[in-house]
Design a protein around this motif. Structure first.
Motif, mmCIF file in Angstrom:
data_model
loop_
_atom_site.group_PDB
_atom_site.id
_atom_site.type_symbol
_atom_site.label_atom_id
_atom_site.label_comp_id
_atom_site.label_asym_id
_atom_site.label_seq_id
_atom_site.Cartn_x
_atom_site.Cartn_y
_atom_site.Cartn_z
ATOM 1 N N THR A 182 73.389 20.875 34.849
ATOM 2 C CA THR A 182 72.745 19.736 34.806
ATOM 3 C C THR A 182 72.002 19.659 33.343
ATOM 4 O OG1 THR A 182 70.855 21.019 35.422
ATOM 5 C CG2 THR A 182 72.197 19.944 37.281
ATOM 6 N N ALA A 183 72.335 20.632 32.278
ATOM 7 C CA ALA A 183 71.610 20.358 31.283
ATOM 8 C C ALA A 183 72.380 19.432 30.520
ATOM 9 C CB ALA A 183 71.424 21.555 30.437
ATOM 10 N N GLN A 184 73.605 19.236 30.882
ATOM 11 C CA GLN A 184 74.508 18.029 29.807
ATOM 12 C C GLN A 184 73.893 16.848 30.072
ATOM 13 O OE1 GLN A 184 78.751 17.893 31.456
ATOM 14 N NE2 GLN A 184 77.829 18.833 33.162
ATOM 15 N N TYR A 185 73.316 16.520 31.284
ATOM 16 C CA TYR A 185 73.006 15.128 31.462
ATOM 17 C C TYR A 185 71.592 14.673 30.706
ATOM 18 C CZ TYR A 185 76.102 15.792 35.247
ATOM 19 O OH TYR A 185 77.394 16.243 36.081
ATOM 20 N N LEU A 186 71.035 15.934 30.184
ATOM 21 C CA LEU A 186 69.672 15.518 29.400
ATOM 22 C C LEU A 186 69.698 15.299 27.958
ATOM 23 C CD1 LEU A 186 67.717 18.442 31.220
ATOM 24 C CD2 LEU A 186 67.972 16.115 31.934
ATOM 25 N N SER A 187 68.840 14.460 27.187
ATOM 26 C CA SER A 187 68.832 14.332 26.003
ATOM 27 C C SER A 187 68.090 15.504 25.304
ATOM 28 C CB SER A 187 67.859 13.132 25.508
ATOM 29 O OG SER A 187 68.290 11.935 26.218
ATOM 30 N N ASP A 188 67.647 16.135 25.892
ATOM 31 C CA ASP A 188 66.702 17.446 25.223
ATOM 32 C C ASP A 188 66.379 18.335 26.557
ATOM 33 O OD1 ASP A 188 66.425 17.019 22.334
ATOM 34 O OD2 ASP A 188 65.059 15.456 22.774
ATOM 35 N N PRO A 189 66.991 19.589 26.526
ATOM 36 C CA PRO A 189 66.955 20.557 27.456
ATOM 37 C C PRO A 189 65.160 21.128 27.716
ATOM 38 C CG PRO A 189 67.711 21.818 25.932
ATOM 39 C CD PRO A 189 67.758 20.310 25.361
ATOM 40 N N ILE A 190 64.355 20.088 27.893
ATOM 41 C CA ILE A 190 63.013 20.264 27.778
ATOM 42 C C ILE A 190 62.271 19.642 29.090
ATOM 43 C CG2 ILE A 190 62.650 20.627 25.394
ATOM 44 C CD1 ILE A 190 61.648 17.667 25.404
ATOM 45 N N VAL A 191 61.302 20.066 29.610
ATOM 46 C CA VAL A 191 60.416 19.192 30.648
ATOM 47 C C VAL A 191 59.122 18.827 29.874
ATOM 48 C CG1 VAL A 191 58.982 19.707 32.785
ATOM 49 C CG2 VAL A 191 61.155 21.195 32.468
ATOM 50 N N THR A 192 58.742 17.407 30.106
ATOM 51 C CA THR A 192 57.721 17.000 29.491
ATOM 52 C C THR A 192 56.874 16.066 30.719
ATOM 53 O OG1 THR A 192 57.084 15.496 27.887
ATOM 54 C CG2 THR A 192 58.808 14.892 29.022
ATOM 55 N N ILE A 193 55.732 15.398 30.228
ATOM 56 C CA ILE A 193 54.768 14.813 31.212
ATOM 57 C C ILE A 193 54.665 13.212 30.540
ATOM 58 C CG2 ILE A 193 52.456 14.557 31.972
ATOM 59 C CD1 ILE A 193 52.284 17.667 31.534
ATOM 60 N N ARG A 194 54.761 12.541 31.972
ATOM 61 C CA ARG A 194 54.377 11.067 31.766
ATOM 62 C C ARG A 194 53.705 10.569 32.726
ATOM 63 N NH1 ARG A 194 56.266 11.922 27.287
ATOM 64 N NH2 ARG A 194 57.729 10.636 26.073
ATOM 65 N N SER A 195 52.478 9.887 32.339
ATOM 66 C CA SER A 195 51.682 9.424 33.420
ATOM 67 C C SER A 195 51.077 10.609 34.455
ATOM 68 C CB SER A 195 52.306 8.372 34.304
ATOM 69 O OG SER A 195 52.729 7.326 33.488
ATOM 70 N N ASP A 196 51.079 11.707 33.718
ATOM 71 C CA ASP A 196 50.392 13.056 34.730
ATOM 72 C C ASP A 196 51.573 13.265 35.511
ATOM 73 O OD1 ASP A 196 48.087 12.972 33.297
ATOM 74 O OD2 ASP A 196 47.138 11.678 34.515
ATOM 75 N N ARG A 197 52.883 13.082 35.255
ATOM 76 C CA ARG A 197 53.990 13.599 36.269
ATOM 77 C C ARG A 197 54.871 14.430 35.442
ATOM 78 N NH1 ARG A 197 52.785 11.653 41.530
ATOM 79 N NH2 ARG A 197 54.879 11.640 42.000
ATOM 80 N N TYR A 198 55.506 15.526 36.026
ATOM 81 C CA TYR A 198 56.570 16.159 35.118
ATOM 82 C C TYR A 198 57.779 15.421 35.135
ATOM 83 C CZ TYR A 198 53.208 20.140 35.045
ATOM 84 O OH TYR A 198 52.301 20.872 34.751
#
Length: 801
Positions: A182-198
């Motif tokens: 699934t990492a190939q579908y990501l722009s960057d292999p990271i987890v971030t937060i938007r609107s207090d949601r992962y």
């Protein structure tokens, strides 16, 4: 006090330096509002506070205050039952912690030697409200950064534990998407937060691979921030828990605020007291920066500044001068060359007076006295006003006119170049008239001038004296030395001659000068020569006195050694005689025993000696024995007393080579010794008395013997033997004051007009106690420290009523 003089004498620059040492908003505000007082009780209280703070700063490094925030708005909100934020409660908590620290600090000092020397501040510290319960509540709930801790409530701790568990579950699931296929579908292999949601940064074309909710996208639209369907439910749970967390935190803040509200007034009082301690701390550290001393306040406005210098000048290069005003004379007329230091001298008097009336220590090298003036006026510098179309002369006259209506016998007036800026004859006449006017109003005046007429004024007028700034004609440089009693010379012709003008020019100029002016200059020159000769003679006498005293001390020391040696020889001789007598006695006893046996055996008396005669001969042998007990030998007893130690003695620890004071003796024989800020246990063999302590104790012993003799004589005899000085060095504080009380009774009965109390310098506690005792004693009319060559602040001269 008028604001103009504060600006003219640069009082605000002194206040600005106080700000360098302040750490609290209340302390800074108190320093900003500081102005000279005209109330003697207030001034003395301020000076006592500064003295306490100076002692604490010297021995303890100052009052231990932390940097505090302004909590006044927080307390106002508490008074209207508002709920405070965690940051605001944390700032209040810091104040309460400081309150507890300061209260304990002063409590600890009461058990130490320093506690006996503090007068004003310990009482103020007792007014602090520590509020331990509410302080503990805040500290348990909110840390120093303003964050609510897990221990604030059980409910909050449970909620945060659940939040942590859910966050970890979400992170684990989200981290799985950043690895593997699934990492190939990501722009960057990271987890971030938007609107207090992962969320995950998913490439737009693979949006359908994750399902869930899109919360944001990049500016280019190439990346979507997607919350995968697999974690939506967990994130929803997290959001619910965070809402509960916020609600519980708000409940906690409201509860603590409600508990704190009843104590708002006490906390505000603590803020005021802590701010005041911060302020007096700053005054003490300013005194240390200036190397300043505590002045004595004289209610009769007798000003006596000893070796004073301007506090805004570098003390290492500034010239110190004695400035005396108000006792024998109320006006000083200072003459001398330009740039000779006249202006800085009169500014020094004015500024130090303002500082003293503000409770600040003043820059003098010896103990000094200040007055209490209701007003101080200063006319200094070029005050020409272009806007008001006033010339320099006019502006000065306008300034002086504005003073007159406010002048009385509690006013100090400072004039710089009085009457300057106009025709010399008229200016001199006007200056004299102004000085006469101020004198008629009872004012204290110090004025500088170039007019020769005012030199005669200073000589002729009552309660007026001349002064001058000494100028070295040889080097063509001012010395900045202030000379009282002698007017300044006019050095223009002498300077011109040294600069190279010919005798024709100098001669012509001399011929054109007024003959009276020349006579006045010759008189002044003669006075200066006589003054220098007297000063040199005094210096020579002082050196001879020191040499004579040293010889006397050496002779006394040699005499004591000789007496000890003589006493030892006598004691050795007596011991030897006792040995001979003992041996003879032993032989005699053996002989008597033998005779007695023979007589008993024969039944007859041997020779003509009866039993009584034999015993009498034995008694005569006993009488030959010499008494060598120490208590009968005054010389050796004196030597033994010199080695005895007692509490309060000034001693030297041999192993450290440092001087200290004996506090108390412990059961193991060791002594507790205070050396500066250090206390330690020292063996008695490692301690020797200082020479001053030994002499003081010996003198005290002799005085005690003399006193015992005096009590057996009549009053007339006591008056005949009363001494004009009392030496308290080496005497403990309470005993010293009791002895001083008895001594003053004796001195009054003996009709002594002036007496000297020698208390030494030491830590200053005894000197301060003597000063306070004399100040409140009706038998004492006035008192002051001795001259520098007669002991300085180690002795006090008292004039008896």
């Amino acid at each position: 006090m008028n604001q103009k003089v504060l600006q003219t004498l640069e009082y605000d620059k002194i206040k600005a330096q106080l700000q360098d040492f302040l750490t609290t908003p209340t302390g800074r505000q108190e320093a900003y509002n500081l102005e000279p007082s005209t109330n003697s009780d207030v001034i003395n209280q301020w000076l006592l506070e500064t003295a306490d703070a100076v002692l604490i700063d010297r021995l303890k490094g100052g009052i231990p205050l932390s940097k505090l925030s302004d909590i006044t708005p927080h307390l106002k909100r508490l008074n209207i039952n508002a709920s405070l934020s965690a940051t605001e409660l944390s700032e209040i908590s810091v104040v309460l912690r400081n309150t507890n620290t300061i209260a304990n600090f002063f409590k600890q000092m009461t058990d130490e030697t320093i506690g006996d020397s503090l007068v004003a501040l310990p009482h103020q510290a007792t007014e602090l409200e520590t509020l331990p319960e509410i302080s503990r509540t805040i500290q348990e709930a909110i840390d120093i950064t303003g964050h609510i801790t897990d221990e604030a409530s059980y409910e909050l701790k449970q909620i945060r534990a659940k939040i942590t568990g859910n966050e970890q579950s979400v992170k684990n699931k989200m981290q799985a998407y950043t690895r593997g296929k699934t990492a190939q579908y990501l722009s960057d292999p990271i987890v971030t937060i938007r609107s207090d949601r992962y969320v995950l940064p998913v490439k737009a074309e693979y949006r359908s691979q994750f399902g869930g909710v899109v919360h944001d996208q990049s500016q280019t639209g190439q990346t979507l921030y997607v919350e995968p369907q697999a974690v939506v439910e967990i994130n929803n749970k997290l959001s619910e828990l965070r809402v509960k967390e916020k609600a519980e935190e708000q409940r906690i803040l409201q509860q603590i605020s409600a508990e704190l509200a009843p104590y708002a007034e006490q906390i505000n009082q603590n803020v005021v007291i802590l701010g005041h301690f911060d302020f007096v701390n700053a005054k003490a550290r300013l005194a240390s920066r200036f190397n300043a001393m505590q002045p004595t306040v004289n209610s009769e406005n007798h000003v006596n500044l000893q070796q004073a210098w301007h506090p805004l000048l570098d003390r290492n290069s500034a010239v110190a001068n004695d400035i005396v005003l108000g006792d024998a004379y109320k006006a000083i007329i200072i003459t001398g060359p330009n740039t000779g230091g006249k202006t800085i001298t009169i500014k020094t008097l004015g500024l130090l007076q303002l500082m003293a009336q503000s409770g600040l220590f003043i820059t003098t090298k010896r103990p000094s006295t200040v007055g209490i003036f209701n007003e101080i006026f200063a006319d200094i510098g070029d005050e020409q006003s272009i806007e008001q179309s006033l010339s320099t002369f006019s502006s000065h006259m306008a300034n002086i006119v504005s003073m007159i209506d406010h002048v009385d016998d509690k006013t100090l007036i400072i004039f710089d170049e009085l009457g300057a800026g106009t025709d010399p004859a008229e200016g001199a006449a006007l200056a004299i008239a102004i000085l006469d006017k101020m004198a008629s109003l009872g004012a204290y005046v110090i004025a500088t001038t170039h007019y020769p007429e005012l030199k005669l004024y200073g000589y002729d007028r009552p309660e007026t004296i001349n002064g001058s700034m000494v100028f070295d004609v040889e080097t063509l440089k001012p010395t900045y030395q202030f000379l009282i009693g002698v007017p300044g010379q006019s050095n223009a012709l002498a300077i011109a001659k040294r600069l190279g003008f010919g005798s024709d020019v100098i001669g012509a100029a001399t011929a054109l000068t007024n003959e009276a002016d020349q006579d006045l200059n010759h008189m002044i020159e003669d006075l200066v020569i006589q003054r220098d000769a007297v000063k040199q003679h005094d210096d020579e006498l002082i050196e001879k006195l020191k040499a004579t005293q040293k010889k006397a001390d050496d002779l006394i020391e040699k005499e004591e050694k000789l007496e000890k040696s003589r006493a030892r020889l006598i004691l050795d001789a007596k011991n030897e005689a006792n040995h001979i007598v003992a041996a003879t006695k032993k032989q005699a006893e053996a002989l008597i025993s033998e005779i007695r046996k023979d007589r008993l055996n024969s039944g007859q008396q041997s020779g003509n000696l009866t039993e009584q005669e034999l015993q009498a001969k034995k008694s005569q042998l006993d009488k030959l024995k010499q008494n060598n007990h120490l208590e009968k030998n005054k010389i050796l007893q004196k030597a033994k007393q010199a080695k005895q130690l007692s509490q309060g003695d000034e001693i030297v620890v041999k192993s450290y080579g440092q001087q200290g004071t004996l506090i108390k003796q412990h059961s193991n024989g060791q002594w507790e010794v205070e050396m500066g800020i250090l206390k330690m246990l020292v063996d008695e063999e490692d301690i020797i008395k200082t020479q001053a302590t030994a002499k003081a104790q010996e003198k005290k012993r002799k005085q005690k013997q003399q006193k015992m003799i005096k009590t057996k004589t009549y009053g007339g005899s006591a008056r005949a033997t009363a001494k004009s000085s009392l030496d308290l060095r080496g005497v403990r504080y309470e005993a010293a004051l009791s002895e001083l009380d008895r001594y003053l009774d004796t001195a009054v009965l003996a009709n002594l007009g002036t007496v000297e109390i020698i208390h030494g310098k030491g830590t200053g506690a005894l000197r301060k106690g003597v000063t306070e005792f004399l100040r409140s004693d009706r038998r004492v009319k006035t008192f002051h420290f001795a001259n520098a060559n007669a002991g300085g602040d180690g002795a006090t001269i008292a004039e008896l009523a």
